[in-house]
Design an enzyme around this catalytic site. Structure first.
Site, short mmCIF file in Angstrom:
data_model
loop_
_atom_site.label_atom_id
_atom_site.label_comp_id
_atom_site.label_asym_id
_atom_site.label_seq_id
_atom_site.Cartn_x
_atom_site.Cartn_y
_atom_site.Cartn_z
N ARG A 116 30.51 80.60 21.97
CA ARG A 116 30.53 81.46 20.77
C ARG A 116 29.22 81.36 20.00
NH1 ARG A 116 32.43 80.40 15.67
NH2 ARG A 116 33.16 78.37 16.40
N ASN A 149 43.71 70.96 25.96
CA ASN A 149 44.96 70.21 25.73
C ASN A 149 46.00 71.11 25.06
OD1 ASN A 149 44.79 67.64 26.83
ND2 ASN A 149 43.64 66.84 25.10
N HIS A 156 85.12 64.07 15.69
CA HIS A 156 84.25 64.51 16.79
C HIS A 156 84.78 64.13 18.17
CE1 HIS A 156 81.18 66.15 14.23
NE2 HIS A 156 81.08 65.02 13.56
N SER A 200 41.73 65.24 32.62
CA SER A 200 41.63 63.93 31.98
C SER A 200 40.47 63.12 32.56
CB SER A 200 42.93 63.14 32.17
OG SER A 200 42.81 61.86 31.58
N GLY A 201 39.88 62.34 31.68
CA GLY A 201 38.79 61.47 32.10
C GLY A 201 37.67 61.42 31.09
N GLY A 216 33.00 77.94 26.53
CA GLY A 216 33.11 76.74 25.69
C GLY A 216 32.21 75.63 26.17
N ASN A 255 49.04 61.93 28.27
CA ASN A 255 48.50 61.53 26.97
C ASN A 255 49.50 60.68 26.19
OD1 ASN A 255 46.43 63.17 27.80
ND2 ASN A 255 46.21 64.21 25.85
#
Length: 483
Positions: A34, A103, A452, A129-130, A10, A188
């Site tokens: 790909r 993610n 209840h 992250s960053g 990727g 996040n």
């Protein structure tokens, strides 16, 4: 044939920058995308002259890797991850490692570890992250998964991560199966909360205090050099001074309809499942949903009148209140997030180290802030701390800053300015500090219409009672449960 330290699948922005980061630190990398054109472009530009090899298929990638093989996936979460794992499994051997660096939803990571374990393949689900700058220069990395995988990937992940306090990596093992992606999910969610709070503070300055863009930018720059020191405050100051081609603030030209990719919603869903009042993040998710109703809001604005009052107090005092309110609300958001960590650790049998989580977020990630050092210290001093708000440091901070949060919320309510994140922060604070809440009436209502049952303050917890409220009901009760 040369063998490479790790393979990466990727080559979007995050993938390319992680590869370059690995290369900077002396690791050799074989890459696959790909679209072969993208691989070739990468090799001919940024990767040129480096110990980086490109291949046109997964079948070509695997023989290039040192055993046990380590393959990191930096592709879109969801079905593409499963499809790639299915394609890799027949090519791998027992003891090889697949690392999902996207993610992904943490329950998918739990499922994937189980699936791969049955085939003898190790799995790591890691939050990264960053953004693209973090990926290139040092992100915060949150790995979890197969326990046996950590020693195999530790050197690479900790080496390329951001460093704090000199040489301490902003990367540590979070726990088994989905723990890594759960920690990233909460990261996040807190990020959603912080972004909403900052957006509300901008709206407050603009619409109540009537500051211009240069004045607002100056405030955020001042705040970033003080107790609100953080990445998101820093970039807000930068954003406010950028001009469009006509010389007007670019921010004025950006449509007020926020997007989202789902991690904030997942965080709220998890909080609901575990019964944790993650109110600030959830209000922030709903605020984005409300912002998306742009045409409806424009029409409603023409039809529904708000209050006519305007702020007429001391602007400088209220600016200081806004700074304090933002600081306090961010603390509350962190407090809620760490409450969710504690409950999830029990539910999923994870050994989450809350001080370590706070420490790896101190640099490299989007929610990095000076507050995280104090949070780390709080959990180091008391690993069983139930809530940050009762830590001695944060008790003192609350006493100093809650009055400002009250004044900011009051000013917004009186002028009709929506500030759902600030408001929810204050409501949570007041609810958490309340020894008595009106839930007794809710229990009475539930018993009235549904039998209840309820507990009594003058009896032991766990003993349930029913009242025939109308004289026409019976003694039969519904089963007692917590949903």
């Amino acid at each position: 044939m040369q063998k490479y330290d790790i393979g990466l699948v990727g080559l979007a922005v995050m993938g390319q920058n992680l590869v370059l980061n690995m290369s900077d630190h002396g690791f050799s990398v074989a890459v696959y995308n790909r679209t072969t054109k993208k691989t070739n472009e990468f090799l001919e530009t940024n990767a040129e002259g480096r110990e980086i090899a490109g291949v046109a298929s997964l079948e070509e990638l695997i023989p290039l890797l040192k055993k046990p093989r380590k393959i990191m996936l930096m592709i879109k979460a969801g079905a593409p991850i499963d499809l790639t794992i299915d394609a890799l499994v027949p090519l791998l051997e027992k003891g090889d490692v697949i690392i999902d660096g996207g993610n992904s939803y943490f329950k998918d990571s739990i499922r994937r570890q189980t699936y791969l374990a049955q085939r003898g393949i190790l799995f790591v689900g890691t939050g990264v992250s960053g953004g693209e700058i973090g990926a290139r220069r040092g992100p915060s990395i949150m790995p979890g998964g197969s326990e046996g995988a950590w020693q195999l990937v530790k050197l690479i992940l900790q080496t390329i991560s951001a460093k704090v306090d000199g040489d301490t990596p902003c990367c540590d093992w979070m726990g088994s199966d989905g723990a890594g992606h759960f920690v990233k999910m909460i990261h996040n969610g807190i990020e959603y909360g912080f972004m909403q709070l900052i957006a509300e503070s901008y709206s407050f300055m603009k619409n109540i205090l009537h500051l211009n863009y240069e004045e607002m930018a100056s405030r955020y720059k001042e705040w970033d050099s003080g107790k609100l020191d953080s990445f998101l405050i820093e970039i807000t100051g930068d954003i406010l001074i950028v001009k469009d081609s006509d010389g007007s603030p670019l921010l004025e030209k950006i449509l007020d309809a926020a997007g989202q990719k789902g991690t904030g919603r997942w965080t709220s869903e998890s909080a609901l499942e575990l019964g944790i009042p993650l109110t600030l993040v959830t209000e922030s998710v709903f605020a984005r949903a409300l912002s998306a109703l742009k045409s409806e809001r424009v029409n409603a604005h023409k039809l529904i009148r708000g209050p006519e009052s305007d702020f007429n107090g001391d602007t400088q005092d209220l600016v200081k209140d806004l700074e304090n309110a933002l600081y306090m609300a961010e603390i509350i958001s962190y407090a809620q997030g760490f409450m969710l960590f504690r409950e999830a650790a029990k539910e999923y049998e994870w050994d989450l180290d809350l001080s370590s989580i706070a420490n790896i977020w101190r640099k490299g990630c989007i929610i990095r802030s000076s507050l995280l050092k104090h949070i780390r210290d709080a959990f180091l001093d008391n690993p069983t701390l139930k809530n940050l708000l009762i830590d001695p440091f944060f008790l003192k901070i609350s006493g100093e800053n809650i009055p400002s949060l009250r004044r900011v919320v009051c000013a917004a309510v009186q002028t009709g300015l929506p500030i759902p994140a600030f408001s929810s922060a204050l409501s949570f604070f007041d609810g958490y500090r309340s020894a008595v809440l009106p839930a007794n009436l809710i229990q009475a209502q539930r018993d009235y219409f549904g039998s209840h049952t309820y507990e009594r303050v003058d009896k032991d917890r766990g003993e349930f009672f029913h009242t025939n409220w109308t004289g026409e009901g019976g003694d039969i009760t519904a089963s007692t449960y917590t949903a």
